[in-house]
Design a protein around this motif. Structure first.
Motif, mmCIF file in Angstrom:
data_model
loop_
_atom_site.group_PDB
_atom_site.id
_atom_site.type_symbol
_atom_site.label_atom_id
_atom_site.label_comp_id
_atom_site.label_asym_id
_atom_site.label_seq_id
_atom_site.Cartn_x
_atom_site.Cartn_y
_atom_site.Cartn_z
ATOM 1 N N CYS A 298 -10.508 8.117 0.047
ATOM 2 C CA CYS A 298 -10.743 6.868 -0.788
ATOM 3 C C CYS A 298 -12.058 6.620 -1.350
ATOM 4 C CB CYS A 298 -9.330 5.695 0.385
ATOM 5 S SG CYS A 298 -9.746 3.975 -0.735
ATOM 6 N N LYS A 299 -11.597 6.091 -2.069
ATOM 7 C CA LYS A 299 -13.465 4.938 -2.973
ATOM 8 C C LYS A 299 -13.385 3.701 -2.529
ATOM 9 C CE LYS A 299 -12.412 7.301 -7.280
ATOM 10 N NZ LYS A 299 -13.033 7.286 -8.687
ATOM 11 N N GLY A 300 -12.281 3.093 -2.094
ATOM 12 C CA GLY A 300 -11.914 1.600 -1.730
ATOM 13 C C GLY A 300 -11.892 1.146 -3.791
ATOM 14 N N CYS A 301 -11.521 1.203 -4.840
ATOM 15 C CA CYS A 301 -11.054 1.161 -6.026
ATOM 16 C C CYS A 301 -10.409 0.265 -6.009
ATOM 17 C CB CYS A 301 -11.310 2.706 -7.046
ATOM 18 S SG CYS A 301 -9.453 2.378 -6.694
ATOM 19 N N GLU A 302 -9.054 -0.187 -5.071
ATOM 20 C CA GLU A 302 -8.756 -1.356 -5.273
ATOM 21 C C GLU A 302 -7.243 -1.668 -5.707
ATOM 22 O OE1 GLU A 302 -10.156 -5.412 -4.430
ATOM 23 O OE2 GLU A 302 -12.269 -4.461 -3.525
ATOM 24 N N LEU A 303 -7.186 -0.549 -6.712
ATOM 25 C CA LEU A 303 -5.512 0.110 -7.770
ATOM 26 C C LEU A 303 -4.880 -0.886 -6.915
ATOM 27 C CD1 LEU A 303 -7.290 2.240 -9.599
ATOM 28 C CD2 LEU A 303 -7.097 -0.222 -9.950
ATOM 29 N N CYS A 304 -4.530 -0.008 -5.209
ATOM 30 C CA CYS A 304 -3.824 0.154 -4.117
ATOM 31 C C CYS A 304 -3.266 -1.365 -3.930
ATOM 32 C CB CYS A 304 -3.122 1.310 -3.613
ATOM 33 S SG CYS A 304 -5.458 1.225 -2.617
ATOM 34 N N THR A 305 -4.804 -2.335 -3.872
ATOM 35 C CA THR A 305 -4.029 -3.817 -2.987
ATOM 36 C C THR A 305 -3.456 -4.347 -4.521
ATOM 37 O OG1 THR A 305 -6.342 -4.297 -4.110
ATOM 38 C CG2 THR A 305 -6.321 -2.957 -1.642
ATOM 39 N N ALA A 306 -4.085 -4.459 -5.530
ATOM 40 C CA ALA A 306 -3.536 -5.128 -6.499
ATOM 41 C C ALA A 306 -2.162 -4.520 -6.764
ATOM 42 C CB ALA A 306 -3.954 -4.692 -7.819
ATOM 43 N N VAL A 307 -1.527 -3.492 -6.975
ATOM 44 C CA VAL A 307 -0.336 -3.168 -7.075
ATOM 45 C C VAL A 307 0.826 -3.596 -6.527
ATOM 46 C CG1 VAL A 307 -0.929 -1.703 -9.361
ATOM 47 C CG2 VAL A 307 -0.106 -0.457 -7.046
ATOM 48 N N CYS A 308 0.370 -3.455 -4.911
ATOM 49 C CA CYS A 308 1.592 -3.540 -4.193
ATOM 50 C C CYS A 308 2.715 -5.055 -4.073
ATOM 51 C CB CYS A 308 0.637 -3.602 -2.324
ATOM 52 S SG CYS A 308 2.312 -3.747 -1.126
ATOM 53 N N PRO A 309 3.832 -4.661 -4.353
ATOM 54 C CA PRO A 309 4.683 -5.914 -4.375
ATOM 55 C C PRO A 309 4.815 -7.006 -3.057
ATOM 56 C CG PRO A 309 6.196 -3.930 -4.245
ATOM 57 C CD PRO A 309 4.117 -3.868 -3.794
ATOM 58 N N LYS A 310 4.525 -6.880 -1.836
ATOM 59 C CA LYS A 310 4.439 -7.200 -0.339
ATOM 60 C C LYS A 310 3.078 -7.270 -0.081
ATOM 61 C CE LYS A 310 8.795 -6.909 -0.098
ATOM 62 N NZ LYS A 310 9.319 -8.034 0.386
ATOM 63 N N HIS A 311 2.073 -6.936 -0.821
ATOM 64 C CA HIS A 311 0.402 -7.679 -0.938
ATOM 65 C C HIS A 311 -0.208 -7.023 0.785
ATOM 66 C CE1 HIS A 311 0.692 -9.366 -4.764
ATOM 67 N NE2 HIS A 311 1.791 -10.692 -4.194
ATOM 68 N N ILE A 312 0.108 -6.314 1.221
ATOM 69 C CA ILE A 312 -0.021 -5.341 2.512
ATOM 70 C C ILE A 312 -0.812 -4.040 2.266
ATOM 71 C CG2 ILE A 312 2.745 -6.224 3.762
ATOM 72 C CD1 ILE A 312 3.598 -3.020 3.545
#
Length: 70
Positions: free
Chosen positions: A12-26
């Motif tokens: 993981c490169k910590g790009c934060e794309l996954c954090t932006a798309v999570c509908p539950k913000h978890i």
């Protein structure tokens, strides 16, 4: 629905794309961990809230996230 989310934290490169798309913000960046590449990897903060949509896995450019539905 129950979900299991697995992150290959070493890739993981910590790009934060996954954090932006999570509908539950978890999905969040773990500020307390550093992988062998020197990045803060992503992780799930509350798996009980996960709806197993796999948005995080789909957007990950390095395919480090696996979502399993039970």
């Amino acid at each position: 629905m129950t979900a299991k989310i697995t992150f290959d934290s070493d890739r993981c490169k910590g790009c934060e794309l996954c954090t932006a798309v999570c509908p539950k913000h978890i999905v969040a960046i773990d500020q307390d961990a550093i992988n062998h590449k020197g990045y803060h990897p992503a992780h799930v903060t509350d798996i009980t809230q996960c709806v197993a949509c796999a948005s995080c896995a789909k957007i990950c450019p390095d395919s480090v996230i696996t979502v399993e539905r039970f």
